[in-house]
Design a protein around this motif. Structure first.
Motif, short mmCIF file in Angstrom:
data_model
loop_
_atom_site.label_atom_id
_atom_site.label_comp_id
_atom_site.label_asym_id
_atom_site.label_seq_id
_atom_site.Cartn_x
_atom_site.Cartn_y
_atom_site.Cartn_z
N GLU A 238 12.61 4.36 4.91
CA GLU A 238 13.81 4.37 4.06
C GLU A 238 13.55 3.66 2.73
O GLU A 238 13.96 4.15 1.67
N LYS A 239 12.86 2.56 2.77
CA LYS A 239 12.59 1.80 1.54
C LYS A 239 11.72 2.62 0.58
O LYS A 239 11.95 2.63 -0.64
N MET A 240 10.71 3.31 1.12
CA MET A 240 9.82 4.09 0.27
C MET A 240 10.50 5.37 -0.23
O MET A 240 10.25 5.81 -1.36
N LEU A 241 11.35 5.96 0.58
CA LEU A 241 12.12 7.12 0.12
C LEU A 241 13.05 6.72 -1.01
O LEU A 241 13.14 7.42 -2.03
N ALA A 242 13.69 5.57 -0.87
CA ALA A 242 14.57 5.07 -1.93
C ALA A 242 13.75 4.76 -3.19
O ALA A 242 14.22 4.99 -4.31
N HIS A 243 12.54 4.25 -3.01
CA HIS A 243 11.68 3.95 -4.16
C HIS A 243 11.33 5.22 -4.91
O HIS A 243 11.39 5.27 -6.15
N TYR A 244 10.98 6.28 -4.17
CA TYR A 244 10.67 7.55 -4.83
C TYR A 244 11.88 8.08 -5.59
O TYR A 244 11.73 8.66 -6.69
N LEU A 245 13.07 7.88 -5.05
CA LEU A 245 14.29 8.45 -5.62
C LEU A 245 14.98 7.52 -6.62
O LEU A 245 16.10 7.82 -7.06
N ALA A 246 14.31 6.45 -7.01
CA ALA A 246 14.96 5.44 -7.87
C ALA A 246 15.48 6.02 -9.17
O ALA A 246 16.49 5.55 -9.71
N ASP A 247 14.81 7.03 -9.71
CA ASP A 247 15.24 7.60 -10.99
C ASP A 247 16.05 8.88 -10.83
O ASP A 247 16.28 9.60 -11.80
N HIS A 248 16.50 9.19 -9.59
CA HIS A 248 17.34 10.35 -9.34
C HIS A 248 18.81 9.97 -9.41
O HIS A 248 19.19 8.85 -9.03
N SER A 249 19.64 10.89 -9.86
CA SER A 249 21.08 10.67 -9.78
C SER A 249 21.51 10.72 -8.33
O SER A 249 20.78 11.21 -7.46
N ALA A 250 22.70 10.22 -8.04
CA ALA A 250 23.19 10.21 -6.65
C ALA A 250 23.24 11.62 -6.06
O ALA A 250 22.78 11.84 -4.93
N PRO A 251 23.79 12.63 -6.77
CA PRO A 251 23.79 13.99 -6.18
C PRO A 251 22.38 14.54 -5.97
O PRO A 251 22.10 15.19 -4.96
N ILE B 240 0.84 -1.20 0.00
CA ILE B 240 0.00 0.00 0.00
C ILE B 240 0.88 1.25 0.00
O ILE B 240 0.60 2.23 -0.72
N TYR B 241 1.92 1.24 0.81
CA TYR B 241 2.81 2.42 0.83
C TYR B 241 3.48 2.62 -0.52
O TYR B 241 3.66 3.76 -0.97
N ARG B 242 3.86 1.54 -1.17
CA ARG B 242 4.45 1.67 -2.49
C ARG B 242 3.45 2.32 -3.45
O ARG B 242 3.81 3.15 -4.29
N GLN B 243 2.18 1.96 -3.31
CA GLN B 243 1.15 2.52 -4.18
C GLN B 243 0.96 4.01 -3.92
O GLN B 243 0.82 4.80 -4.87
N VAL B 244 0.95 4.43 -2.66
CA VAL B 244 0.76 5.85 -2.38
C VAL B 244 1.98 6.67 -2.79
O VAL B 244 1.85 7.84 -3.17
N ILE B 245 3.18 6.07 -2.73
CA ILE B 245 4.37 6.78 -3.20
C ILE B 245 4.35 6.88 -4.72
O ILE B 245 4.71 7.92 -5.30
N ASP B 246 3.89 5.83 -5.39
CA ASP B 246 3.77 5.89 -6.85
C ASP B 246 2.77 6.97 -7.28
O ASP B 246 2.97 7.62 -8.31
N LEU B 247 1.69 7.14 -6.49
CA LEU B 247 0.74 8.19 -6.82
C LEU B 247 1.42 9.55 -6.75
O LEU B 247 1.21 10.42 -7.63
N LEU B 248 2.26 9.76 -5.73
CA LEU B 248 2.99 11.03 -5.64
C LEU B 248 3.93 11.21 -6.82
O LEU B 248 4.03 12.31 -7.38
N ARG B 249 4.63 10.17 -7.20
CA ARG B 249 5.54 10.28 -8.34
C ARG B 249 4.76 10.69 -9.59
O ARG B 249 5.23 11.52 -10.39
N GLN B 250 3.57 10.13 -9.75
CA GLN B 250 2.74 10.49 -10.89
C GLN B 250 2.26 11.94 -10.79
O GLN B 250 2.30 12.69 -11.78
N LEU B 251 1.80 12.34 -9.62
CA LEU B 251 1.33 13.71 -9.41
C LEU B 251 2.44 14.71 -9.72
O LEU B 251 2.19 15.76 -10.32
N HIS B 252 3.65 14.38 -9.33
CA HIS B 252 4.77 15.31 -9.49
C HIS B 252 5.26 15.42 -10.93
O HIS B 252 6.09 16.28 -11.23
N ARG B 253 4.74 14.58 -11.80
CA ARG B 253 5.07 14.70 -13.23
C ARG B 253 4.20 15.76 -13.92
O ARG B 253 4.49 16.15 -15.05
N HIS B 254 3.16 16.21 -13.23
CA HIS B 254 2.24 17.20 -13.80
C HIS B 254 2.60 18.60 -13.30
O HIS B 254 3.12 18.75 -12.20
#
Length: 326
Positions: A232-245, A109-123
């Motif tokens: 930590e796991k969900m924060l890392a999931h949100y940041l999966a497509d971010h560069s290290a810096p 469920i947490y992965r789903q709510v984080i994915d919703l944020l990732r989608q919202l932030h693309r708009h």
């Protein structure tokens, strides 16, 4: 809890003349909610009485979210003069209670709510005010305006605000372009709908700001314990497509906004007790102090941690706030 006097005429004019009303648990504001029953039809009546409340921001954001593809309640009817809104009923399956009953579903469920944020932030951000320095400071200052007087503390308020200005400057600079910040994105405002959809509620205070804010709101929930490893796991999931810096900078801003939000909530919950007599909110303060102290351990927040150590030592943070007398 009785419906407002204008409700009967409003419902009649909206085609719900024979409907029955039953109260629904509300929130910390002046808004009240009633479930509307009319045969097989269901709806929610929001009572947002002026001048304390204005339902127009809720309506505007609901329509924006729906137009962007997200599940916000459909608005069936409105009476802005009396602050009445008839809206879609998302049912009773809240994320909070669902996870209380099915803790094994937590990560999914947490992965789903984080994915919703990732989608919202693309708009692009909704047409709402900016989350600017003045707003951040107004919120943080709720601590010195309410919590500190309740604890009979004389603190360095000017130093507190100066420290926040310095911490928030890079966060605000990174809000370009901004995203829609719902501001109360947590487990009690997420409804589990059919077809694996998530329904959004309580977004009338949305602003255009930093993407880390709603992530903090969900993963450092004021009303529900979120395990550190899940955060930590969900924060890392949100940041999966971010560069290290970029990920490192985001985590720094996440800690700053977490500290800002948790500071604000300690002030708000104190105000709800002292001013409004809602003592139950004091029960959340130990969790809030724990979350704030976790954020203050980030190296970027060392100056703010030092301010707290001098002005509100640990022994005071665990001291109960005297209950307001009736």
């Amino acid at each position: 809890m009785k419906p407002p006097a204008a409700a009967a005429m409003f419902l009649k004019s909206s085609g719900w003349a024979d409907a029955q009303l039953s109260p629904v648990a509300g929130d910390a504001s002046f808004r009240r909610y009633f479930r509307v029953h009319d045969g097989d039809r269901r709806a929610i009546l929001m009572d947002a009485p002026p001048p304390h409340e204005d339902p127009r921001p809720f309506i505007a954001i609901a329509e924006h979210l729906k137009n962007t593809g997200f599940a916000a309640p459909e608005i069936f009817a409105r009476d802005l003069t009396h602050g009445l809104v008839l809206l879609e009923d998302f049912g009773d399956q809240r994320m909070r209670e669902h996870l209380d009953e099915r803790p094994e579903k937590e990560e999914a469920i947490y992965r789903q709510v984080i994915d919703l944020l990732r989608q919202l932030h693309r708009h692009p951000a909704a047409p709402v005010p900016a989350y600017d320095e003045a707003q951040y400071l107004r919120e943080a200052n709720l601590l010195t305006e309410w919590y500190c007087p309740a604890q009979q503390l004389a603190v360095d308020a000017a130093g507190f605000e100066a420290c926040w200005r310095a911490l928030l400057a890079p966060v605000i600079a990174a809000q370009d372009p901004p995203v829609t910040v719902l501001r109360d994105y947590h487990a009690e405002n997420i409804m589990l709908l059919g077809d694996n959809r998530l329904g959004l509620l309580d977004f009338q205070d949305a602003l255009a700001g930093h993407p880390a804010y709603d992530l903090v709101s969900m993963l450092q929930d004021a009303r529900r314990d979120v395990p550190d490893d899940l955060e930590e796991k969900m924060l890392a999931h949100y940041l999966a497509d971010h560069s290290a810096p970029a990920a490192e900078e985001f985590r720094r801003h996440y800690a700053i906004l977490g500290a800002q939000r948790n500071t604000k909530i300690i002030g708000i919950f104190t105000r709800l007790s002292v001013r409004d007599g809602k003592q139950r909110y004091l029960d959340f303060l130990p969790r809030m102090w724990g979350l704030l102290e976790k954020d203050l351990r980030h190296p970027a927040l060392q100056p703010m941690a030092a301010w707290f150590d001098v002005n509100i030592p640990h022994a005071i943070r665990s001291r109960p706030i005297p209950e307001a007398t009736p």
